[in-house]
Design an enzyme around this catalytic site. Structure first.
Site, mmCIF file in Angstrom:
data_model
loop_
_atom_site.group_PDB
_atom_site.id
_atom_site.type_symbol
_atom_site.label_atom_id
_atom_site.label_comp_id
_atom_site.label_asym_id
_atom_site.label_seq_id
_atom_site.Cartn_x
_atom_site.Cartn_y
_atom_site.Cartn_z
ATOM 1 N NE ARG A 203 -3.726 2.339 2.931
ATOM 2 C CZ ARG A 203 -4.724 2.135 2.652
ATOM 3 N NH1 ARG A 203 -5.556 1.137 2.066
ATOM 4 N NH2 ARG A 203 -5.235 3.319 2.572
ATOM 5 C CG HIS B 220 -8.116 1.021 -4.056
ATOM 6 N ND1 HIS B 220 -7.623 -0.055 -2.500
ATOM 7 C CD2 HIS B 220 -8.274 1.785 -2.422
ATOM 8 C CE1 HIS B 220 -7.694 -0.174 -1.793
ATOM 9 N NE2 HIS B 220 -8.923 1.246 -1.118
ATOM 10 C CD GLN C 266 -12.922 -1.177 -1.321
ATOM 11 O OE1 GLN C 266 -12.273 -0.490 -0.646
ATOM 12 N NE2 GLN C 266 -13.920 -1.366 -1.188
ATOM 13 C CG ASP D 198 -12.302 7.630 -1.977
ATOM 14 O OD1 ASP D 198 -12.739 8.186 -1.019
ATOM 15 O OD2 ASP D 198 -12.004 7.655 -2.760
ATOM 16 N NE ARG E 40 -9.873 -4.286 -0.103
ATOM 17 C CZ ARG E 40 -9.106 -2.690 0.431
ATOM 18 N NH1 ARG E 40 -9.712 -1.733 0.916
ATOM 19 N NH2 ARG E 40 -7.890 -2.864 0.607
#
Length: 307
Positions: A101, A128, A131, A224, A292
């Site tokens: 990450r 991402h 996700q 987001d 996730r």
């Protein structure tokens, strides 16, 4: 050949579906796959703070029979004295896979080029993808087949979530719409890549500056945070420029009557989304957060099978 997962379009439509179907099976039977029995270790490296990524990978690796080795920039040489490629060469002799990450996508690409074990993008400034596997799993659970669904992302179209929606949604055969100010549009090369994927799958890609037009008739509406990590100095300007892109009850009324709402979290209620939408009956955020775990477990199983 070692397979990596650095961008959403590293998977074909068939491979993406295979992973999602495996994720559904692992959600029903969490210990059905144990490829890390031993235990084998997976390195999970963090340059950015995390809740969902840290928990879901740590729990998932353990449920696959393995040992999650959590590494941060503060307690390693990565990003300081050692290059991503050299770090990867050290790790590959001791771990089964590497999750990172981080900030720059280029670092992930350098790491993947330098190792024989799978490298997974746990989040970068550009994409991402883990996700998105969770989001697609959630949409599939609640709405059925992905191909033909219309999903609209509203807000900062240049953020990693918007760009991953373009690539992952087009790969799945979805109709992906991005609603963003012109100054916050997705990267042109990402739009072009998504358009090529959509040509193969029967999906489509469209970028709007008008959120009402983009949301009209959508099956799924997504947003987001307006201020991603590393962008804090831009907070005031972003709040001003993105204010008319809030997902609220009025905007959701333009989507289909049964449309769902997604947000990868953490959320700023009253900014990118109103509390009544985030916490309302159309919201699937808690299923999305749980997924996730299942999606990433399926991804690791799939990648280890390719090795």
């Amino acid at each position: 050949m070692t397979r990596h997962f650095l961008r959403d379009d590293d998977l074909s439509q068939a491979e993406q579906l295979e992973i999602l179907e495996l994720a559904s099976r692992l959600k029903r039977d969490r210990f059905a796959e144990r490829p890390l029995e031993g235990p084998r270790t997976v390195a999970v490296v963090f340059d950015k703070s995390s809740t969902r990524t840290r928990v879901s990978f740590a729990v998932g690796i353990a449920e696959l029979g393995g040992n999650p080795l959590i590494i941060t920039t503060a307690n390693s040489q990565l990003g300081g004295k050692e290059t991503p490629a050299d770090t990867a060469r050290v790790l590959e002799r001791q771990v089964a896979a590497i999750v990172w990450r981080t900030f720059a996508q280029a670092g992930l690409e350098e790491m993947a080029n330098g190792t024989r074990v799978p490298v997974v993008n746990g989040l970068s400034d550009d994409f991402h993808p883990c996700q998105l596997l969770a989001d697609l799993l959630t949409i599939r659970e609640h709405r059925g087949e992905l191909a033909g669904q219309t999903v609209t992302f509203v807000g900062d179209g240049s953020c990693n979530m918007a760009q991953s929606y373009l690539l992952a949604g087009a790969t799945a055969g979805m109709h992906v719409r991005i609603a963003a100010p012109a100054d916050y549009a997705p990267t042109p090369s990402v739009i072009a890549d998504a358009e090529r994927a959509a040509e193969r799958t029967g999906g489509s890609v469209a970028v709007f500056t008008d959120p009402q037009q983009a949301v009209a008739g959508a099956d799924v509406v997504v947003t987001d945070t307006w201020v991603s990590m590393g962008r804090e100095a831009e907070t005031a300007a972003r709040l001003e420029q993105l204010s008319r892109y809030q997902v609220n009850a009025e905007l959701m009324e333009l989507a289909k009557p049964d449309a769902n709402f997604l947000h990868c979290l953490p959320a700023d209620r009253g900014f990118e989304v109103s509390a009544d939408v985030l916490d309302g009956p159309r919201s699937l955020i808690w299923d999305e957060a749980e997924n996730r775990l299942h999606a990433q477990k399926a991804l690791l199983v799939w990648l280890l099978r390719q090795a």
